[in-house]
Write an enzyme that holds these catalytic residues in place. Structure first.
Site, PDB file in Angstrom:
ATOM      1  N   CYS A  18       0.930  -1.178  -0.012  1.00  0.00           N
ATOM      2  CA  CYS A  18       0.116  -0.134  -0.099  1.00  0.00           C
ATOM      3  C   CYS A  18       1.011   1.228  -0.003  1.00  0.00           C
ATOM      4  O   CYS A  18       0.451   2.290  -0.509  1.00  0.00           O
ATOM      5  CB  CYS A  18      -0.868   0.119   1.004  1.00  0.00           C
ATOM      6  SG  CYS A  18      -2.000  -1.467   1.546  1.00  0.00           S
TER       7      CYS A  18
HETATM    8  O1  KQY Z   1      -4.087  -0.010   2.583  1.00  0.00           O
HETATM    9  C1  KQY Z   1      -4.169   0.627   2.024  1.00  0.00           C
HETATM   10  N1  KQY Z   1      -4.161   0.585   0.684  1.00  0.00           N
HETATM   11  C2  KQY Z   1      -4.218   2.433   2.145  1.00  0.00           C
HETATM   12  C3  KQY Z   1      -4.932   2.130   3.877  1.00  0.00           C
HETATM   13  C4  KQY Z   1      -5.073   3.672   4.161  1.00  0.00           C
HETATM   14  C5  KQY Z   1      -5.396   3.551   5.647  1.00  0.00           C
HETATM   15  C6  KQY Z   1      -5.446   4.929   5.934  1.00  0.00           C
HETATM   16  N2  KQY Z   1      -5.738   5.099   7.568  1.00  0.00           N
END
Ligand code: KQY
Length: 366
Positions: free
Chosen positions: A358
């Protein structure tokens, strides 16, 4: 000069490559939001440095940093990591960065989706998100890459995986959620993906990982390792709320073929033992109205599927669960015999709501 294009990748012969194809480099954003990262973001920054330094052994890394943190980030990162100043709302380059597409001549372009912080005013994770929504375009401009821009289609990079060979995979839980594109039917969403990723088939998993705050992004439950080859986050514990979600994904994938008619090879990777927020961790996060509370005892959406494939390496999140950490490393080494498997203790990243995949976005070599 980066031009905004009016056509689509499919019309122009561009496709989203698999992450396992050659990279020019990797993009990241420096974490500093005190209502998401504990203790002023300091522990998360150390973890991001570890990830960036690990990837930089295999490919170029660019870290985008706000003006406030620019000097601190420069100090903490090795000089071989490019640091560029860029405003942001948080640190999830996978979701706010461009989706890169390539053609057979080796040209690279970007796709700039609309970003609404994982749900806009329905169940978004913060407000506002306008700086994050500018990141994809800025990355393309820095790289002098032409880009396609979707004015109203909401999508995050973590909600799609591509095998680079005609097939994409997504979850219904995320892409059909009312907080993304409520006026579009499933067919219209699928057609947009086919046009902008240049795929012929979209595989729709029902769900992702239990309690994943992104409305269950696909990149936390499966990962394409090669065309036809996937890892799947799994649990043998039938009482675990993750079990029916992973079982449904397994059953679905076992009965599907990809765009090229392949039966899918599915490698189960057991999730770690529960990762729960401690009192100290909870108390380190600023409590702000409109952002997700981080309460003591909350279960995190921890999964080994959220790894990053770099040139010649796989950067894998570890959770301090020796048995499952080792199993994940061993499984990935068998799938990727020619790549180093580099484990990084990623608790501070999962506490922010995501993991190594992420926070990274690969730029293909083209
Ligand atoms: O897992 C993701 N792709 C992003 C997570 C965002 C979390 C914001 N608190």
């Amino acid at each position: 000069m980066a031009n905004k294009l009016q056509s689509t990748p499919r019309a122009d012969g561009f496709r989203m490559p698999g992450e396992f194809e050659a990279h020019k480099g990797c993009w990241m954003i420096w974490p500093e939001r005190t209502d998401n990262w504990r203790n002023g973001g300091k522990p998360a920054q150390k973890a991001f440095v570890e990830v960036a330094e690990a990837i930089a052994k295999y490919e170029e890394v660019t870290m985008c940093v706000s003006q406030t943190q620019y000097m601190a980030a420069k100090e903490m990162l090795s000089s071989n990591i490019r640091v560029v100043e860029m405003s942001n709302d948080d640190a999830w380059m996978r979701d706010v960065g461009p989706t890169f597409v390539v053609n057979d001549q080796g040209d690279v372009r970007g796709v700039d989706w609309r970003f609404n912080a994982w749900g806009g005013l329905v169940d978004g994770l913060y407000f506002p998100w306008d700086k994050d929504d500018q990141v994809a375009k800025k990355v393309c401009e820095i790289e002098n890459i032409d880009y396609y821009s979707l004015e109203s289609f909401v999508l995050e990079g973590g909600s799609i995986h591509s095998d680079g060979d005609g097939t994409a995979i997504v979850t219904e839980a995320c892409l059909l959620d009312e907080s993304r594109n409520p006026d579009l039917s499933k067919e219209e969403i699928e057609n947009t993906l086919k046009e902008y990723l240049n795929v012929d088939k979209v595989l729709w998993l029902p769900n992702g990982i239990y309690l994943d705050e992104t409305n269950e992004h696909v990149d936390n439950i499966v990962h394409y390792c090669a065309p036809g080859v996937l890892t799947l986050a799994w649990t043998d514990d039938e009482t675990d709320p993750q079990y029916p979600l992973s079982k449904a994904a397994f059953d679905y994938l076992s009965n599907e073929k990809d765009a090229k008619g392949r039966t899918l090879e599915i490698h189960k990777i057991h999730i770690p033992d529960e990762v729960l927020i401690t009192k100290e961790e909870s108390e380190g996060v600023d409590s702000v109205d409109g952002t997700l509370p981080r309460e003591e005892g909350d279960r995190q959406a921890a999964s080994y599927a959220n790894f990053y494939i770099a040139n010649n390496a796989v950067i894998l999140p570890l959770f301090g669960d020796e048995k499952h950490d080792n199993q994940a490393q061993e499984t990935l080494q068998k799938i990727f015999p020619d790549r180093d498997i580099v484990g990084i203790y990623a608790r501070e990243i999962i506490l922010g709501g995501g993991n190594i995949h992420c926070i990274t976005q690969q730029q293909p070599l083209g």
